[in-house]
Motif scaffolding. Structure first.
Motif, PDB file in Angstrom:
ATOM      1  N   TRP A 128       0.808  -1.223   0.000  1.00 37.49           N
ATOM      2  CA  TRP A 128       0.000   0.000   0.000  1.00 37.49           C
ATOM      3  C   TRP A 128       0.844   1.277   0.000  1.00 37.49           C
ATOM      4  O   TRP A 128       0.497   2.237  -0.677  1.00 37.49           O
ATOM      5  CB  TRP A 128      -0.943   0.023   1.208  1.00 37.49           C
ATOM      6  N   TRP A 294      -4.631  -3.930  -9.551  1.00 40.77           N
ATOM      7  CA  TRP A 294      -5.201  -4.829  -8.536  1.00 40.77           C
ATOM      8  C   TRP A 294      -4.129  -5.797  -8.032  1.00 40.77           C
ATOM      9  O   TRP A 294      -4.400  -6.926  -7.684  1.00 40.77           O
ATOM     10  CB  TRP A 294      -6.369  -5.614  -9.115  1.00 40.77           C
ATOM     11  N   VAL A 301      -8.192  -4.972  -2.533  1.00 47.93           N
ATOM     12  CA  VAL A 301      -8.392  -3.593  -2.989  1.00 47.93           C
ATOM     13  C   VAL A 301      -9.818  -3.141  -2.676  1.00 47.93           C
ATOM     14  O   VAL A 301     -10.043  -2.034  -2.176  1.00 47.93           O
ATOM     15  CB  VAL A 301      -8.093  -3.469  -4.494  1.00 47.93           C
ATOM     16  N   GLU A 364      -2.050   0.206  -6.144  1.00 53.69           N
ATOM     17  CA  GLU A 364      -3.132  -0.498  -5.439  1.00 53.69           C
ATOM     18  C   GLU A 364      -3.863   0.456  -4.491  1.00 53.69           C
ATOM     19  O   GLU A 364      -5.100   0.457  -4.427  1.00 53.69           O
ATOM     20  CB  GLU A 364      -2.562  -1.695  -4.671  1.00 53.69           C
ATOM     21  N   SER A 365      -3.120   1.265  -3.752  1.00 54.67           N
ATOM     22  CA  SER A 365      -3.737   2.274  -2.879  1.00 54.67           C
ATOM     23  C   SER A 365      -4.525   3.272  -3.712  1.00 54.67           C
ATOM     24  O   SER A 365      -5.628   3.695  -3.336  1.00 54.67           O
ATOM     25  CB  SER A 365      -2.668   3.009  -2.072  1.00 54.67           C
ATOM     26  N   THR A 367      -5.965   2.760  -6.563  1.00 51.03           N
ATOM     27  CA  THR A 367      -7.198   2.115  -7.018  1.00 51.03           C
ATOM     28  C   THR A 367      -8.248   2.103  -5.915  1.00 51.03           C
ATOM     29  O   THR A 367      -9.429   2.390  -6.154  1.00 51.03           O
ATOM     30  CB  THR A 367      -6.904   0.674  -7.487  1.00 51.03           C
ATOM     31  N   ALA A 368      -7.835   1.789  -4.690  1.00 56.19           N
ATOM     32  CA  ALA A 368      -8.776   1.784  -3.557  1.00 56.19           C
ATOM     33  C   ALA A 368      -9.341   3.187  -3.312  1.00 56.19           C
ATOM     34  O   ALA A 368     -10.543   3.349  -3.070  1.00 56.19           O
ATOM     35  CB  ALA A 368      -8.067   1.263  -2.304  1.00 56.19           C
TER      36      ALA A 368
END
Length: 399
Positions: A128, A294, A301, A364-365, A367-368
């Motif tokens: 993350w 992802w 996620v 990934e962070s 995307t979240a």
């Protein structure tokens, strides 16, 4: 096919797919066209379209096309952030400083606190935090992303609900304006690079001096000349901020923030915002979608996005309800204002793009956070419209 033809195929996809979905499925009640464009950007990115049709994806979104799209996206988002800076109404906020300070402080502070808590949980896992981030930068960055309110999208939603020019709408704009300044101030703190602090101080000093001269010049220019000179100013500030190690979007916001909205015709300014959204911002939405990933696993996620969404929504509502009690608002006002301030798309996405560019967060962070921004914005209209109807009915009975 040559690069020009492939680029035009990409533009055809970017402009047609979101519009057709928005128009055919009539999504305005829960997802305005802007939100549909953002979702389309995610779906057209490597995590969905690229995974399902890798050969097609690599053909259309090849490096040459992506480079061309990125250039348009950079200028589009600079224009958008610059307009957001111009639309800040800090004079009105100062005139109502007690109310604005309490409400904006709690509306920003509580989701920031909740978001920092969510970031600490994410920090306990791997994948993350970005490679160039300190722990406090990651925690504060994610926390502030949960606290953001997207002023331009808020304006668009309130225009559609016919409350923008009413007293309630103007109050909400004041709260969002104060929060916008705080958001960009915190971002500048996160981006402070102690190896380049000399350059950053030089930029700030130059901005103050040249900005004062710029304001004097703008006051003397004709209305038509102001548009051209202000665009030159925008490019200059964007370059200076990026050269100093901040970010060109920080420069774009500062360029607009020191400008007075009454230098321009309000209808022309509104028209410019709408046309930027129509003509070139869809390219930014796609370029944002191309950065989704992802890599830590799709379920993780989505789990992180859900946690961030809960932190964001709960923190904002609790903060605004606390302000309502302190200021003794009418019943229902705090809930209505709290939900309107949930609009995060665009400014939060811009904020997250900067954190990703500076490697403070991972893809990934990012995307979240992107999923959280879309979710909170989609919740706004379906929740607010019934509340407005009830409030209008109560006012009608009382009168």
């Amino acid at each position: 096919m040559n690069t020009t033809e492939i680029f035009l195929i990409a533009m055809l996809i970017i402009l047609s797919v979101p519009y057709l979905v928005w128009r055919l499925f009539r999504t305005d009640h829960f997802a305005p066209l802007v939100v549909v464009q953002i979702i389309a950007g995610i779906l057209l990115g490597p995590g969905v379209l690229g995974a399902a049709f890798p050969e097609y994806y690599q053909f259309v979104f090849n490096p040459a096309v992506i480079q061309s799209l990125n250039g348009i996206a950079w200028w589009a988002v600079m224009l958008f952030v610059w307009i957001a800076g111009i639309e800040l109404d800090l004079k009105a906020a100062w005139q109502h400083r007690r109310e604005s300070g309490i409400t904006a402080g709690l509306a920003l502070g509580m989701p920031l606190l909740f978001g920092c808590g969510a970031a600490l949980v994410m920090l306990a896992g791997s994948g993350w935090i970005g490679p160039k981030a300190l722990d406090w930068q990651f925690v504060l960055g994610v926390g502030m992303a949960c606290a953001v309110t997207a002023l331009p999208i808020l304006i668009l939603l309130m225009e559609k609900m016919d409350i923008l020019r009413r007293p309630l709408g103007q109050r909400i704009l004041r709260y969002a304006s104060v929060d916008d300044v705080a958001i960009w101030g915190v971002l500048a703190l996160i981006l402070m690079d102690w190896h380049r602090v000399g350059k950053q101080l030089a930029f700030v000093l130059a901005f103050i001096i040249v900005g004062a001269l710029f304001r004097r010049l703008m006051a003397r220019l004709s209305a038509s000349d102001r548009w051209f000179v202000s665009l030159i100013w925008l490019a200059l500030c964007g370059f200076g901020a990026d050269w100093s190690g901040l970010h060109y979007m920080v420069g774009a916001f500062l360029a607009g923030a020191i400008m007075d909205a009454d230098w321009f015709d309000q209808k022309q300014l509104d028209s410019l915002r709408h046309h930027v959204l129509l003509v070139i911002m869809p390219v930014f939405f796609l370029s944002t979608g191309l950065r989704t990933n992802w890599g830590v696993g799709g379920s993780m996620v989505f789990l992180a996005a859900a946690g961030l969404l809960v932190a964001s929504v709960a923190g904002k509502l609790i903060g605004v309800h606390m302000a309502g009690r302190i200021l003794r608002w009418q019943p229902g006002e705090a809930s209505l204002i709290g939900w309107l301030l949930q609009t995060k798309a665009l400014i939060m996405i811009i904020f997250a793009n900067i954190l990703l560019d500076k490697q403070i967060i991972t893809q990934e962070s990012f995307t979240a956070l992107l999923l959280m921004a879309v979710g909170s914005t989609m919740l706004t209209t379906p929740v607010v419209k019934p509340k407005l109807a009830r409030m209008a009915a109560l006012l009608g009975r009382s009168s």
